[in-house]
Design an enzyme around this catalytic site. Sequence first.
Site, PDB file in Angstrom:
ATOM      1  N   ASN A   9       0.870  -1.184   0.000  1.00  0.00           N
ATOM      2  CA  ASN A   9       0.000   0.000   0.000  1.00  0.00           C
ATOM      3  C   ASN A   9       0.903   1.228   0.000  1.00  0.00           C
ATOM      4  OD1 ASN A   9      -1.808   2.047   0.466  1.00  0.00           O
ATOM      5  ND2 ASN A   9      -2.300   1.444   2.575  1.00  0.00           N
ATOM      6  N   LYS A  11       0.068   4.261  -0.306  1.00  0.00           N
ATOM      7  CA  LYS A  11      -0.597   5.460   0.245  1.00  0.00           C
ATOM      8  C   LYS A  11      -0.384   6.655  -0.692  1.00  0.00           C
ATOM      9  CE  LYS A  11       0.112   3.544   4.787  1.00  0.00           C
ATOM     10  NZ  LYS A  11      -0.118   3.715   6.191  1.00  0.00           N
ATOM     11  N   HIS A  95      -9.638   1.132   4.827  1.00  0.00           N
ATOM     12  CA  HIS A  95      -8.370   1.326   5.549  1.00  0.00           C
ATOM     13  C   HIS A  95      -8.616   2.275   6.725  1.00  0.00           C
ATOM     14  CE1 HIS A  95      -4.254   2.544   6.419  1.00  0.00           C
ATOM     15  NE2 HIS A  95      -3.863   1.478   5.747  1.00  0.00           N
ATOM     16  N   GLU A  97      -7.039   4.694   7.802  1.00  0.00           N
ATOM     17  CA  GLU A  97      -6.841   6.126   7.490  1.00  0.00           C
ATOM     18  C   GLU A  97      -8.083   6.712   6.833  1.00  0.00           C
ATOM     19  OE1 GLU A  97      -3.135   5.587   5.418  1.00  0.00           O
ATOM     20  OE2 GLU A  97      -2.190   5.047   7.310  1.00  0.00           O
ATOM     21  N   GLU A 167      -5.580  -5.013  10.503  1.00  0.00           N
ATOM     22  CA  GLU A 167      -4.581  -3.963  10.677  1.00  0.00           C
ATOM     23  C   GLU A 167      -4.866  -3.201  11.968  1.00  0.00           C
ATOM     24  OE1 GLU A 167      -2.551  -2.837   6.772  1.00  0.00           O
ATOM     25  OE2 GLU A 167      -4.283  -1.535   6.985  1.00  0.00           O
ATOM     26  N   GLY A 173       2.275   2.151  10.694  1.00  0.00           N
ATOM     27  CA  GLY A 173       3.242   3.242  10.553  1.00  0.00           C
ATOM     28  C   GLY A 173       3.943   3.616  11.841  1.00  0.00           C
ATOM     29  N   SER A 213       3.237  -2.241  10.244  1.00  0.00           N
ATOM     30  CA  SER A 213       4.690  -2.237  10.443  1.00  0.00           C
ATOM     31  C   SER A 213       5.354  -3.572  10.093  1.00  0.00           C
ATOM     32  CB  SER A 213       5.038  -1.815  11.873  1.00  0.00           C
ATOM     33  OG  SER A 213       4.587  -0.495  12.124  1.00  0.00           O
ATOM     34  N   GLY A 234       2.827  -1.290   4.257  1.00  0.00           N
ATOM     35  CA  GLY A 234       2.835   0.131   3.941  1.00  0.00           C
ATOM     36  C   GLY A 234       4.248   0.624   3.711  1.00  0.00           C
TER      37      GLY A 234
HETATM   38  C1  PEP Z   1      -0.898   0.184   5.985  1.00  0.00           C
HETATM   39  O1  PEP Z   1      -1.050   1.386   5.940  1.00  0.00           O
HETATM   40  O2  PEP Z   1      -1.729  -0.561   5.443  1.00  0.00           O
HETATM   41  C2  PEP Z   1       0.261  -0.340   6.688  1.00  0.00           C
HETATM   42  C3  PEP Z   1       0.235  -1.569   7.076  1.00  0.00           C
HETATM   43  O3  PEP Z   1       1.284   0.538   6.910  1.00  0.00           O
HETATM   44  P1  PEP Z   1       2.708   0.192   7.623  1.00  0.00           P
HETATM   45  O4  PEP Z   1       3.206  -1.095   7.043  1.00  0.00           O
HETATM   46  O5  PEP Z   1       3.580   1.348   7.267  1.00  0.00           O
HETATM   47  O6  PEP Z   1       2.440   0.088   9.076  1.00  0.00           O
END
Ligand code: PEP
Length: 261
Positions: A9, A11, A95, A97, A167, A173, A213, A234
């Site tokens: 992803n 973003k 998601h 966000e 998630e 993040g 992460s 991400g």
């Molecule tokens: C995401 O935004 O879907 C995600 C998993 O981000 P990150 O891997 O940076 O935590």
Amino acid sequence: MRRFFIAGNWKMNKAKDEACGLVEGILAGIEGCPHVDIAVCPPFTFLDTAAQKAVNTPLMIGAQNVYYRESGAYTGEISPPMLKSVGCGYVIIGHSERRIYFKETDSEINRKVHMCLKNGLIPILCVGETIGQKNDGRTFDVLNSQVIYGLEGIDDHLVRNIIIAYEPVWAIGTGVTASGDQVEEIHRFIRNTIREFACDEVSAGVRIIYGGSVNSGNAVDLLARDNVDGALVGGASLKAGPFCEIVKIAESLARTISIPG
Ligand code: PEP
């Protein structure tokens, strides 16, 4: 048998030349991984180019969002048929966000899931608790309701195509990852929740991936679990090297026999 699914992803990152370079780097780095389904989800503006580069390769393309109508006077929105027409196969829906910053509700998310399935796109339905909900002991209630509302009204034969991404919001993040044990327990819970309204065969076949992460250092611990069927990545998907390392870890753990759900 549930195949691993690893998706990046991106973003709201990358300019066009960077996006092209990243797709090319990933294409070079994922050679020799026939047991893993691999996708990248660039911003809307780069989907067409990314999809063209990925033609006749194992790389699949997903979008990060979609609107729940097929066409019309909805300025600024992108519809499922539009995504399909540029070669998208997947769409990230719900998601955190989008739930948090854009106030997306479970009902809108459910409409998006329906509309994607109607148009032959595979939804990657994201669910996950915030740190406040976790600390209040509400993780399982939150997940139960996000899964049930997200999949409401969807026929069994279509549920089997959907990918659920667990998630935890506190892990996205932040560099903090849920442990493999925690993730396995939660994925098992999500699978049991699906079993409440879909038949055993469908609930055992749905892929439940983890996001939050994920990197090449923690991927083995996560992907080695029976109910972890891949990762939504991400930050570590913004460079070809780290993303392809995760894909290769999945390939090294790939399942070649059926496992119980
Ligand atoms: C995401 O935004 O879907 C995600 C998993 O981000 P990150 O891997 O940076 O935590």
